[in-house]
Every structure is written in C-alpha cells, then in structure tokens.
Design an enzyme around this catalytic site. Structure first.
Site, short mmCIF file in Angstrom:
data_model
loop_
_atom_site.label_atom_id
_atom_site.label_comp_id
_atom_site.label_asym_id
_atom_site.label_seq_id
_atom_site.Cartn_x
_atom_site.Cartn_y
_atom_site.Cartn_z
N ASP A 11 50.86 28.48 -8.99
CA ASP A 11 51.12 27.78 -10.37
C ASP A 11 50.62 26.68 -10.42
O ASP A 11 50.23 26.14 -9.57
CB ASP A 11 52.70 27.88 -10.58
CG ASP A 11 52.88 27.71 -12.08
OD1 ASP A 11 52.64 28.08 -13.17
OD2 ASP A 11 53.61 26.54 -12.28
N SER A 12 50.48 25.85 -11.78
CA SER A 12 50.09 24.67 -11.88
C SER A 12 51.17 23.68 -11.49
O SER A 12 50.66 22.48 -11.45
CB SER A 12 49.87 24.58 -13.46
OG SER A 12 50.86 24.60 -14.09
N CYS A 74 51.49 31.56 -13.72
CA CYS A 74 50.85 30.66 -14.74
C CYS A 74 50.33 31.26 -15.79
O CYS A 74 49.31 32.09 -15.37
CB CYS A 74 49.82 29.50 -13.89
SG CYS A 74 49.30 28.54 -15.03
N GLU A 153 58.17 18.97 -15.19
CA GLU A 153 57.45 18.21 -14.04
C GLU A 153 58.39 17.22 -13.62
O GLU A 153 58.27 16.64 -12.47
CB GLU A 153 55.95 18.21 -14.20
CG GLU A 153 55.25 19.41 -14.27
CD GLU A 153 55.26 20.35 -12.89
OE1 GLU A 153 55.36 19.49 -11.67
OE2 GLU A 153 55.10 21.39 -13.03
N CYS A 185 55.17 30.24 -20.85
CA CYS A 185 54.74 29.32 -19.80
C CYS A 185 55.83 29.44 -18.72
O CYS A 185 57.15 29.31 -19.14
CB CYS A 185 54.59 27.92 -20.16
SG CYS A 185 54.55 26.79 -18.93
N HIS A 187 57.18 27.41 -16.82
CA HIS A 187 57.88 26.20 -16.90
C HIS A 187 58.86 26.31 -17.97
O HIS A 187 59.90 25.52 -17.68
CB HIS A 187 57.14 24.92 -17.40
CG HIS A 187 56.07 24.42 -16.16
ND1 HIS A 187 54.90 25.21 -15.85
CD2 HIS A 187 56.08 23.33 -15.51
CE1 HIS A 187 54.37 24.32 -14.95
NE2 HIS A 187 54.92 23.38 -14.53
#
Length: 271
Positions: A11-12, A74, A153, A185, A187
């Site tokens: 993932d990012s 991702c 993040e 996403c 996240h």
C-alpha cells in the site's frame, strides 16, 4: 520440510492494514508480508507513471520473499498498475476495486452508489467501470478526497479537524439518493466514524477489505495453497519512511490480531 510462503500486501502507507486485519481474521494461519510506502504517500496526487514505478519497485522488493500471492491494497495502485503487475509475475495478483464494487452492487437498493477516493482513483474511473460492468444502469456519484490520507497517516482519526474535513469534502453527496458509499481508498476505514456521522446512519459504508480477503481465501483454496502449518506465522511489516507512527497505527488498528502473533518490524532501503 514444508515451506510456508507468505501473502504479500502493499500500500502507499498504513491504509492497506485494513485489508491485512481482515486477511488475518479470515486466514489466521497465513503469514503476511506488508509494505507501506510511507515515505512517498499519498499516491493519489501523483502521476500514473509515478504510481506505476513505485508499485513495480515494491513488487520487485517483495518478490525476494517468495510470496504465493500479491495483494495491491491501494486503490490508486490497483487502478493504475494491477494489469502491469499481473503480466510481470507468475503468482496471483489481487486488487481492491472489483471486490468493493461487487459488495456495493449486492448492497444497494436505490441503485445509486457513492464512491470516495484519491484523486488518482477517481480520475481513473475504475470504480465506475467496475460498477457498470456489474450493473449497467447503476448511478455513480464520485468524489475525490485528497485531504483524507494525510489525516490518517498522522493518526488523526477522530478530531474536530477530521469531522470538518470530511463534512467539507462529502457533505454535498447527501443530496443524492445514495444508500451505500464505497470507501475507495484503504485509508478511509480509519475515518469511518466521521464519514458515517456526515452521511447518516442509513448510508452503508462499503470497505473492500472484507471482500478482498474473501477473494484471497477463494483463490488460495482453489489452488490448494492455504497454509497448513499449526504454528503461528511470523508476520513482517515494512515501511519506507519514519517507522514510529507507522508502528503505532499498526498496533492500534490490528490490536488483538497481532497481540499473540510474532511480528518483525523493518525499514527497508527503498523509497
């Protein structure tokens, strides 16, 4: 001696941990190798060429661990790079877009589905294509939310800033008869409380994590490659950037999933 090959998840940043948690829950015997590209997150504003290059680089790094499957956890990388990665490796590659689309089509009653994601994912129209392949007449309302990933993040999940950011980004979507909203996403499940508060309890939030884990399980079962060991797997977590916040979020999110399982934390020379 039987060698247990891992499932590689990339993932990012920390978003793919939402998929990892579900894979661990559904497949507790499977060893996970996770790579979060925290040094270069977010991927959403980047060009497709950059995302392609990053994804190839991470896959090349993970291949040394001889994984039996790669999960691109991702949405931006799935939209941009999955076909390329599938053609470059000889193991199954699973993304998160099609599983999320299937879950939404199975859930919607109004035929109006909302999609929120990064700029790259929304620009690619990958969800609209996947949804319309399943249901040609579905109405899709899409919205890019570039400020969400930086919140996650930083570990900022439930502050007033978080709620205001979510309201400003997606509050207007309540004008449409949306009855389910794809969190496009990985996240975004960290922001479930704020998103649900803004959209209202009658709108189902669709995370692709559960469906993706089901797809992983089905593929491994079909290939007869499910883990057979009775020993607890030793998971490996890599991040390309500063490790303290990554490890803190991973421990908070995975919780009991890793309390009894050995974990190795590493910062590789990549990114």
């Amino acid at each position: 001696m039987f060698v247990q090959h891992p499932i590689a998840v990339l993932d990012s940043g920390v978003g793919g941990l939402t998929v990892v948690k579900e894979v661990m829950r559904q497949l507790p015997r499977e060893k996970i190798i996770y790579f979060g590209d925290t040094a270069r997150t977010p991927y959403g504003p980047r060009t497709p060429q950059e995302v392609m290059g990053f994804t190839r680089e991470i896959v090349s790094y993970l291949i040394q661990y001889q994984p039996k499957m790669i999960v691109i956890a991702c949405n931006t990388a799935t939209a941009v790079a999955m076909s390329d990665i599938r053609s470059s490796v000889d193991i199954p590659v699973v993304g998160v877009i099609n599983p999320g689309a299937r879950a939404a089509i199975g859930r919607t009653s109004t035929g109006c589905v909302g999609v929120i994601g990064t700029e790259g994912t929304i620009r690619s129209e990958a969800y609209e294509i996947a949804l319309r392949e399943l249901s040609p007449h579905v109405q899709v309302i899409s919205q890019a939310c570039p400020r969400f990933v930086p919140l996650v993040e930083r570990g900022n999940f439930r502050s007033r800033e978080t709620y205001d950011t979510v309201r400003d980004a997606i509050g207007h979507m309540k004008r449409y008869p949306i009855d389910c909203l794809i969190l496009g996403c990985t996240h975004y499940p960290y922001l479930t409380d704020a998103i649900s508060e803004v959209m209202g309890g009658e709108v189902a939030l669709i995370s692709s994590a559960e469906e993706t884990a089901r797809e992983v399980s089905a593929i491994l079962q079909d290939k007869r490659e499910l883990a057979r060991s009775n020993q607890l797997p030793v998971h490996q977590f890599f991040c390309s950037g500063e490790p303290c916040m990554f490890r803190l979020i991973a421990n908070q999110w995975l919780g009991e999933q890793i309390e009894l399982t050995p974990v190795v934390w590493q910062v590789p020379t990549i990114g």
